[in-house]
Design an enzyme around this catalytic site. Structure first.
Site, PDB file in Angstrom:
ATOM      1  N   ASP A  99      27.979  42.284  45.036  1.00 58.26           N
ATOM      2  CA  ASP A  99      28.208  41.174  44.001  1.00 58.26           C
ATOM      3  C   ASP A  99      27.007  39.709  45.048  1.00 58.26           C
ATOM      4  O   ASP A  99      27.606  39.688  45.983  1.00 58.26           O
ATOM      5  CB  ASP A  99      29.464  40.629  43.985  1.00 58.26           C
ATOM      6  CG  ASP A  99      29.682  39.996  42.662  1.00 58.26           C
ATOM      7  OD1 ASP A  99      30.374  40.084  42.241  1.00 58.26           O
ATOM      8  OD2 ASP A  99      28.910  38.896  42.759  1.00 58.26           O
ATOM      9  N   ALA A 153      41.645  22.151  22.993  1.00 57.36           N
ATOM     10  CA  ALA A 153      40.198  21.792  21.724  1.00 57.36           C
ATOM     11  C   ALA A 153      40.389  23.150  20.567  1.00 57.36           C
ATOM     12  O   ALA A 153      39.721  24.227  21.079  1.00 57.36           O
ATOM     13  CB  ALA A 153      38.944  21.786  22.373  1.00 57.36           C
ATOM     14  N   HIS A 173      37.065  30.320  28.240  1.00 54.64           N
ATOM     15  CA  HIS A 173      37.509  31.674  27.072  1.00 54.64           C
ATOM     16  C   HIS A 173      38.906  30.994  26.554  1.00 54.64           C
ATOM     17  O   HIS A 173      39.438  30.114  27.469  1.00 54.64           O
ATOM     18  CB  HIS A 173      37.392  32.993  27.824  1.00 54.64           C
ATOM     19  CG  HIS A 173      36.475  33.664  27.864  1.00 54.64           C
ATOM     20  ND1 HIS A 173      35.911  33.850  29.341  1.00 54.64           N
ATOM     21  CD2 HIS A 173      35.606  34.280  27.048  1.00 54.64           C
ATOM     22  CE1 HIS A 173      34.842  34.617  29.201  1.00 54.64           C
ATOM     23  NE2 HIS A 173      34.859  34.516  27.441  1.00 54.64           N
ATOM     24  N   LEU A 219      28.466  36.935  44.580  1.00 51.04           N
ATOM     25  CA  LEU A 219      28.792  35.839  43.895  1.00 51.04           C
ATOM     26  C   LEU A 219      28.315  34.369  43.415  1.00 51.04           C
ATOM     27  O   LEU A 219      28.876  33.874  43.428  1.00 51.04           O
ATOM     28  CB  LEU A 219      29.167  35.496  45.609  1.00 51.04           C
ATOM     29  CG  LEU A 219      29.683  36.162  46.674  1.00 51.04           C
ATOM     30  CD1 LEU A 219      30.136  36.109  47.626  1.00 51.04           C
ATOM     31  CD2 LEU A 219      31.098  36.788  45.508  1.00 51.04           C
ATOM     32  N   ALA A 247      26.685  40.435  35.355  1.00 52.52           N
ATOM     33  CA  ALA A 247      25.453  39.905  34.242  1.00 52.52           C
ATOM     34  C   ALA A 247      26.310  38.333  34.031  1.00 52.52           C
ATOM     35  O   ALA A 247      26.814  38.079  34.280  1.00 52.52           O
ATOM     36  CB  ALA A 247      25.649  40.456  33.071  1.00 52.52           C
ATOM     37  N   TYR A 267      22.574  36.166  25.106  1.00 51.18           N
ATOM     38  CA  TYR A 267      22.859  37.019  25.323  1.00 51.18           C
ATOM     39  C   TYR A 267      23.279  38.446  24.990  1.00 51.18           C
ATOM     40  O   TYR A 267      22.803  38.926  25.650  1.00 51.18           O
ATOM     41  CB  TYR A 267      24.577  35.519  26.069  1.00 51.18           C
ATOM     42  CG  TYR A 267      25.726  36.575  26.312  1.00 51.18           C
ATOM     43  CD1 TYR A 267      25.294  37.610  26.987  1.00 51.18           C
ATOM     44  CD2 TYR A 267      27.008  37.285  25.226  1.00 51.18           C
ATOM     45  CE1 TYR A 267      26.989  38.655  28.037  1.00 51.18           C
ATOM     46  CE2 TYR A 267      27.537  38.599  25.936  1.00 51.18           C
ATOM     47  CZ  TYR A 267      27.116  38.911  26.948  1.00 51.18           C
ATOM     48  OH  TYR A 267      28.192  39.268  27.442  1.00 51.18           O
ATOM     49  N   TYR A 323      35.066  39.077  37.448  1.00 50.84           N
ATOM     50  CA  TYR A 323      36.818  38.960  36.607  1.00 50.84           C
ATOM     51  C   TYR A 323      36.902  41.018  36.217  1.00 50.84           C
ATOM     52  O   TYR A 323      38.109  41.563  36.637  1.00 50.84           O
ATOM     53  CB  TYR A 323      36.855  38.348  34.929  1.00 50.84           C
ATOM     54  CG  TYR A 323      37.626  38.312  34.634  1.00 50.84           C
ATOM     55  CD1 TYR A 323      39.334  38.811  34.794  1.00 50.84           C
ATOM     56  CD2 TYR A 323      37.916  39.018  33.059  1.00 50.84           C
ATOM     57  CE1 TYR A 323      39.595  39.030  34.032  1.00 50.84           C
ATOM     58  CE2 TYR A 323      38.881  38.647  32.297  1.00 50.84           C
ATOM     59  CZ  TYR A 323      39.973  39.380  32.827  1.00 50.84           C
ATOM     60  OH  TYR A 323      40.446  39.364  31.114  1.00 50.84           O
ATOM     61  N   ASP A 379      22.100  40.896  45.879  1.00 50.71           N
ATOM     62  CA  ASP A 379      21.422  40.275  44.906  1.00 50.71           C
ATOM     63  C   ASP A 379      20.185  41.320  43.690  1.00 50.71           C
ATOM     64  O   ASP A 379      19.597  41.770  44.813  1.00 50.71           O
ATOM     65  CB  ASP A 379      21.308  39.609  44.998  1.00 50.71           C
ATOM     66  CG  ASP A 379      20.336  38.337  43.071  1.00 50.71           C
ATOM     67  OD1 ASP A 379      20.701  37.263  42.753  1.00 50.71           O
ATOM     68  OD2 ASP A 379      19.603  38.876  42.035  1.00 50.71           O
TER      69      ASP A 379
HETATM   70  N1  UFG Z   1      38.570  28.945  21.109  1.00 49.93           N
HETATM   71  C1  UFG Z   1      38.681  27.386  20.985  1.00 49.93           C
HETATM   72  N2  UFG Z   1      38.803  26.583  21.649  1.00 49.93           N
HETATM   73  C2  UFG Z   1      38.336  26.853  23.428  1.00 49.93           C
HETATM   74  C3  UFG Z   1      37.627  27.878  23.348  1.00 49.93           C
HETATM   75  C4  UFG Z   1      38.151  29.174  22.739  1.00 49.93           C
HETATM   76  O1  UFG Z   1      39.253  27.121  19.935  1.00 49.93           O
HETATM   77  O2  UFG Z   1      38.211  25.537  24.330  1.00 49.93           O
HETATM   78  C5  UFG Z   1      37.684  29.960  20.413  1.00 49.93           C
HETATM   79  C6  UFG Z   1      36.867  29.568  19.428  1.00 49.93           C
HETATM   80  O3  UFG Z   1      36.162  29.233  18.825  1.00 49.93           O
HETATM   81  C7  UFG Z   1      36.936  31.548  19.608  1.00 49.93           C
HETATM   82  C8  UFG Z   1      38.110  32.281  19.945  1.00 49.93           C
HETATM   83  O4  UFG Z   1      39.158  31.257  20.715  1.00 49.93           O
HETATM   84  O5  UFG Z   1      37.378  31.333  17.789  1.00 49.93           O
HETATM   85  C9  UFG Z   1      37.500  32.973  21.283  1.00 49.93           C
HETATM   86  O6  UFG Z   1      36.852  32.196  21.936  1.00 49.93           O
HETATM   87  P1  UFG Z   1      36.535  33.140  23.103  1.00 49.93           P
HETATM   88  O7  UFG Z   1      35.818  31.680  24.234  1.00 49.93           O
HETATM   89  O8  UFG Z   1      37.707  33.078  24.702  1.00 49.93           O
HETATM   90  O9  UFG Z   1      36.130  34.289  23.248  1.00 49.93           O
HETATM   91  P2  UFG Z   1      34.161  35.185  22.016  1.00 49.93           P
HETATM   92  O10 UFG Z   1      34.913  35.422  21.170  1.00 49.93           O
HETATM   93  O11 UFG Z   1      33.632  33.140  21.754  1.00 49.93           O
HETATM   94  O12 UFG Z   1      33.454  35.790  23.297  1.00 49.93           O
HETATM   95  C10 UFG Z   1      33.646  36.579  23.617  1.00 49.93           C
HETATM   96  C11 UFG Z   1      33.450  37.475  25.320  1.00 49.93           C
HETATM   97  C12 UFG Z   1      31.733  37.476  25.114  1.00 49.93           C
HETATM   98  C13 UFG Z   1      31.230  37.790  23.760  1.00 49.93           C
HETATM   99  C14 UFG Z   1      31.442  37.907  21.975  1.00 49.93           C
HETATM  100  C15 UFG Z   1      30.462  38.789  21.078  1.00 49.93           C
HETATM  101  O13 UFG Z   1      33.627  36.501  25.455  1.00 49.93           O
HETATM  102  O14 UFG Z   1      31.079  37.529  26.258  1.00 49.93           O
HETATM  103  O15 UFG Z   1      32.891  37.120  22.303  1.00 49.93           O
HETATM  104  O16 UFG Z   1      31.062  37.218  20.588  1.00 49.93           O
HETATM  105  F1  UFG Z   1      29.839  37.639  24.005  1.00 49.93           F
END
Ligand code: UFG
Length: 323
Positions: free
Chosen positions: A31, A205, A188, A33, A74, A140, A11, A50
């Site tokens: 990469d 959700a 995400h 892949l 990563a 992580y 990304y 790799d």
């Molecule tokens: N969320 C939902 N529903 C979903 C997906 C996410 O409600 O289907 C909420 C999560 O609970 C969170 C917010 O949306 O409150 C953001 O979630 P993301 O998964 O988009 O992102 P995160 O904040 O969990 O993760 C990011 C980075 C990670 C990193 C982290 C640090 O993507 O790589 O921040 O805590 F580790």
């Protein structure tokens, strides 16, 4: 300059390769892949390989003189890292060590490393500065923090010049619609919301509405992928000019709740986007917002796409184009 972009089919790495090629650099994308896509490696010379393959790395560095290496390669899913930490330590730490050893052997002195806000763990302050305690709460985050510590030691002992860029929530997409986020599975928030808007999922959700925040949903600092790329260029130039090696937070400094993101996405897309409140997702802190004053003041980093509307608009353009 010759620049190696490890993870350049992923990304953020794919956007970076495009940026660097457009800036006139000679880019090699490496990469494996495993999570990236060959179709995203459109810019630079693409080498499938790799970091675990030491001989392959040796041969790549024997054939090029890289002025800088950017390392995006990563695994990055918190939940997966809790279920399978070995995979995270092997790829994120041991394989990065291979890269560092080969860089050292070939006198490649500059590394811009993708780190994360997950190195901080549970926030103790409203917004996070780089000197906030580092207590990652999952493998992580620990894997990224371990690499940061290795970089500190490599810098002191071998003169490696490095920047660890601690991203908050990377989001958005190439405004041209050519590149964007395509994780499988997608975890995400913004891409999932847009998949609901596009009819690919039935509903969002929403993981928890009983957090200690104004509307009860979690607050995050969303930062446009191209603004992250801009910071990489600033960090690289800073290091090439002899600047100090250190970690930098990258975020906009403004937090948006999940409910606010949903509401902005509804207005950008014009779609209803059904959502259902579900139990909390384990490991989610209530609020994660960056203090990026250091990157702004010392690297001269400026964000071009700080508006959440713009971030979602670009991600929506990408989502519709790839359908
Ligand atoms: N969320 C939902 N529903 C979903 C997906 C996410 O409600 O289907 C909420 C999560 O609970 C969170 C917010 O949306 O409150 C953001 O979630 P993301 O998964 O988009 O992102 P995160 O904040 O969990 O993760 C990011 C980075 C990670 C990193 C982290 C640090 O993507 O790589 O921040 O805590 F580790």
């Amino acid at each position: 300059m010759q620049i190696l972009v490890v993870g350049g089919a992923g990304y953020i790495g794919s956007h970076m390769a495009k940026w660097l090629v457009n800036d006139g650099h000679e880019v090699v994308v490496l990469d494996n892949l495993s999570t990236g896509h060959a179709t995203a490696a459109r810019y630079g010379r693409f080498v499938t390989g790799d970091l675990a393959n030491r001989a392959g790395l040796e041969s790549l560095f024997a054939r090029h003189t890289f002025a800088a290496v950017m390392h995006f390669g990563a695994f990055s899913q918190v939940a997966e890292s809790m279920a399978d930490p070995a995979r995270y330590y092997a790829n994120n730490v041991a394989n990065t060590l291979n890269l560092l050893e080969v860089m050292h052997a070939h006198d490649a002195p500059v590394l811009v490393f993708s780190s994360t806000a997950a190195v901080y763990g549970e926030p103790e302050t409203v917004s996070l500065r780089e000197d906030h305690p580092l207590r990652p709460i999952n493998p992580y985050g620990r894997s990224k923090r371990m690499v940061e510590e290795i970089l500190e030691d490599y810098g002191k002992a071998y003169g490696l010049r490095w920047a660890a860029l601690r991203y908050f929530n990377a989001a958005g997409a190439d405004p041209d619609g050519e590149l964007g986020e395509q994780h499988d599975p997608e975890t995400h928030l913004i891409p999932i919301i847009l998949q609901v808007a596009a009819g690919k999922r039935s509903e969002l959700a929403l993981y928890g509405d009983d957090y200690d925040t104004p509307d009860g949903t979690c607050i995050r600092d969303y930062v446009h992928v191209l603004d992250l790329c801009a910071a990489h260029v600033r960090a690289m130039e800073h290091l090439l000019a002899g600047g100090v090696s250190r970690a930098w937070n990258l975020g906009n400094g403004s937090g948006f709740s999940v409910a606010e993101v949903l509401s902005v996405a509804r207005s950008v897309t014009g779609k209803e986007i059904p959502a259902r409140v579900m139990p909390r997702r384990p490991g989610d802190p209530a609020r994660l917002v960056a203090d990026s004053a250091a990157a702004r003041q010392l690297l001269g980093w400026e964000t071009q796409f700080a508006e959440l509307e713009t971030i979602i608009h670009h991600a929506w353009y990408w989502e519709r184009r790839r359908r």
